[in-house]
Design a protein around this motif. Structure first.
Motif, mmCIF file in Angstrom:
data_model
loop_
_atom_site.group_PDB
_atom_site.id
_atom_site.type_symbol
_atom_site.label_atom_id
_atom_site.label_comp_id
_atom_site.label_asym_id
_atom_site.label_seq_id
_atom_site.Cartn_x
_atom_site.Cartn_y
_atom_site.Cartn_z
ATOM 1 N N HIS A 134 0.831 -1.202 0.000
ATOM 2 C CA HIS A 134 0.000 0.000 0.000
ATOM 3 C C HIS A 134 0.869 1.258 0.000
ATOM 4 O O HIS A 134 0.655 2.182 -0.806
ATOM 5 N N LEU A 135 1.867 1.293 0.862
ATOM 6 C CA LEU A 135 2.756 2.442 0.947
ATOM 7 C C LEU A 135 3.599 2.589 -0.318
ATOM 8 O O LEU A 135 3.840 3.705 -0.796
ATOM 9 N N GLU A 136 4.031 1.465 -0.869
ATOM 10 C CA GLU A 136 4.845 1.511 -2.080
ATOM 11 C C GLU A 136 4.074 2.101 -3.251
ATOM 12 O O GLU A 136 4.617 2.871 -4.056
ATOM 13 N N GLY A 137 2.799 1.774 -3.358
ATOM 14 C CA GLY A 137 1.979 2.331 -4.428
ATOM 15 C C GLY A 137 1.885 3.843 -4.348
ATOM 16 O O GLY A 137 1.965 4.546 -5.366
ATOM 17 N N ILE A 138 1.747 4.358 -3.132
ATOM 18 C CA ILE A 138 1.680 5.815 -2.947
ATOM 19 C C ILE A 138 3.031 6.447 -3.255
ATOM 20 O O ILE A 138 3.106 7.487 -3.929
ATOM 21 N N LEU A 139 4.107 5.840 -2.789
ATOM 22 C CA LEU A 139 5.454 6.360 -3.055
ATOM 23 C C LEU A 139 5.733 6.448 -4.550
ATOM 24 O O LEU A 139 6.322 7.421 -5.040
ATOM 25 N N ARG A 140 5.324 5.430 -5.285
ATOM 26 C CA ARG A 140 5.547 5.431 -6.738
ATOM 27 C C ARG A 140 4.777 6.557 -7.407
ATOM 28 O O ARG A 140 5.295 7.220 -8.304
ATOM 29 N N ARG A 141 3.558 6.787 -6.971
ATOM 30 C CA ARG A 141 2.757 7.863 -7.564
ATOM 31 C C ARG A 141 3.310 9.239 -7.201
ATOM 32 O O ARG A 141 3.068 10.215 -7.911
ATOM 33 N N GLN A 142 4.047 9.313 -6.129
ATOM 34 C CA GLN A 142 4.690 10.566 -5.733
ATOM 35 C C GLN A 142 6.071 10.724 -6.360
ATOM 36 O O GLN A 142 6.741 11.736 -6.124
ATOM 37 N N ASN A 143 6.486 9.716 -7.138
ATOM 38 C CA ASN A 143 7.842 9.704 -7.713
ATOM 39 C C ASN A 143 8.907 9.881 -6.635
ATOM 40 O O ASN A 143 9.915 10.566 -6.829
ATOM 41 N N SER A 144 8.675 9.258 -5.500
ATOM 42 C CA SER A 144 9.581 9.367 -4.363
ATOM 43 C C SER A 144 10.796 8.457 -4.540
ATOM 44 O O SER A 144 10.718 7.396 -5.175
ATOM 45 N N ASN A 145 11.908 8.876 -3.960
ATOM 46 C CA ASN A 145 13.122 8.052 -3.954
ATOM 47 C C ASN A 145 13.137 7.065 -2.793
ATOM 48 O O ASN A 145 14.033 6.208 -2.726
ATOM 49 N N VAL A 146 12.186 7.184 -1.879
ATOM 50 C CA VAL A 146 12.119 6.261 -0.736
ATOM 51 C C VAL A 146 11.667 4.892 -1.230
ATOM 52 O O VAL A 146 10.721 4.776 -2.012
ATOM 53 N N LYS A 147 12.351 3.855 -0.772
ATOM 54 C CA LYS A 147 12.050 2.483 -1.202
ATOM 55 C C LYS A 147 11.445 1.689 -0.059
ATOM 56 O O LYS A 147 11.558 2.060 1.115
#
Length: 244
Positions: A220-233
């Motif tokens: 769930h968190l990874e999906g949001i991070l990807r949509r934010q183009n975040s560098n956090v993995k």
């Protein structure tokens, strides 16, 4: 000891590296690990949606696959909690009881059964840990901050053994990420807002990686991070503890 490895559906289908890391880690620590080939879903999705009466086949199959092991270990707190609380089979209740009493989430198995005090792991990064609700409030893997009691965290205890890893301190360390099983489907907007808030706490405190015990929450968190183009993995705790 002979360990039956239980790999939940979403790990098998979407995050197989988590299953591989769990197997590798257990074998490094001296366990004889067997993966029952006939295993399928534990039935949690149906039970969470109010259809526990449809899980009888899942229960019977789970007992058939795992009744002969000293311990059953899974890299998923929510699935382990479901089995602990809900596994019952008519005519095989002794076997079901054995499983309920011998199934462990990975981090609690490492700390409570194997009593691990040293790991050959290296991970030179800043890491934030997400304490998933099922693990924290159901399996008691860590202390809830609203209680007036001594703090503890079995996942943190293990991560402190990883060379080079720096745990970041969160402001709201045991807040829900919003996944909540089928909740994220029926209450999508609320779920996403909760996930964004959870991510902000990690990002604002310098995390390069977010880890945890439940791939469902991490997904769930990874999906949001990807949509934010975040560098956090995002990495499951098994992948970090197995990293050399």
């Amino acid at each position: 000891m002979k360990v039956g490895l239980f790999i939940p559906c979403y790990i098998d289908q979407f995050y197989p590296n988590v299953g591989i890391a769990t197997l590798s880690l257990l074998e490094k620590l001296g366990c004889e690990v067997v993966y029952p080939q006939g295993q399928t879903c534990c039935g949690q999705p149906m039970a969470n949606s109010g259809f526990e009466h449809l899980t009888h086949g899942c229960n019977e199959l789970f007992v058939k696959n795992f009744q002969d092991y000293d311990y059953i270990v899974a890299p998923s707190g929510s699935c382990v909690l479901h089995i602990k609380d809900h596994l019952h089979v008519d005519g095989k209740e002794d076997a079901a009881t054995h499983i309920r009493q011998r199934i462990y989430e990975l981090s609690e198995f490492l700390t409570d059964v194997l009593k691990v005090n040293n790991l050959r792991a290296k991970f030179p990064h800043k890491v934030g840990i997400h304490q998933s609700c099922h693990g924290q409030r159901g399996l008691h893997l860590s202390q809830m901050t609203e209680l007036v009691a001594a703090p503890f965290s079995k996942p943190e205890q293990l991560l402190h053994m990883v060379e080079g890893l720096e745990l970041v301190e969160l402001k709201r360390k045991d807040e829900c990420c919003g996944f909540g099983g089928t909740f994220c489907v029926f209450e999508e907007a609320v779920s996403v807002k909760m996930g964004k808030d959870r991510i902000d706490d990690h990002v604002n405190n310098g995390a390069e990686y977010i880890t945890g015990n439940d791939v469902s929450c991490l997904m769930h968190l990874e999906g949001i991070l990807r949509r934010q183009n975040s560098n956090v993995k995002v990495l499951h705790i098994a992948e970090i503890l197995n990293h050399e």
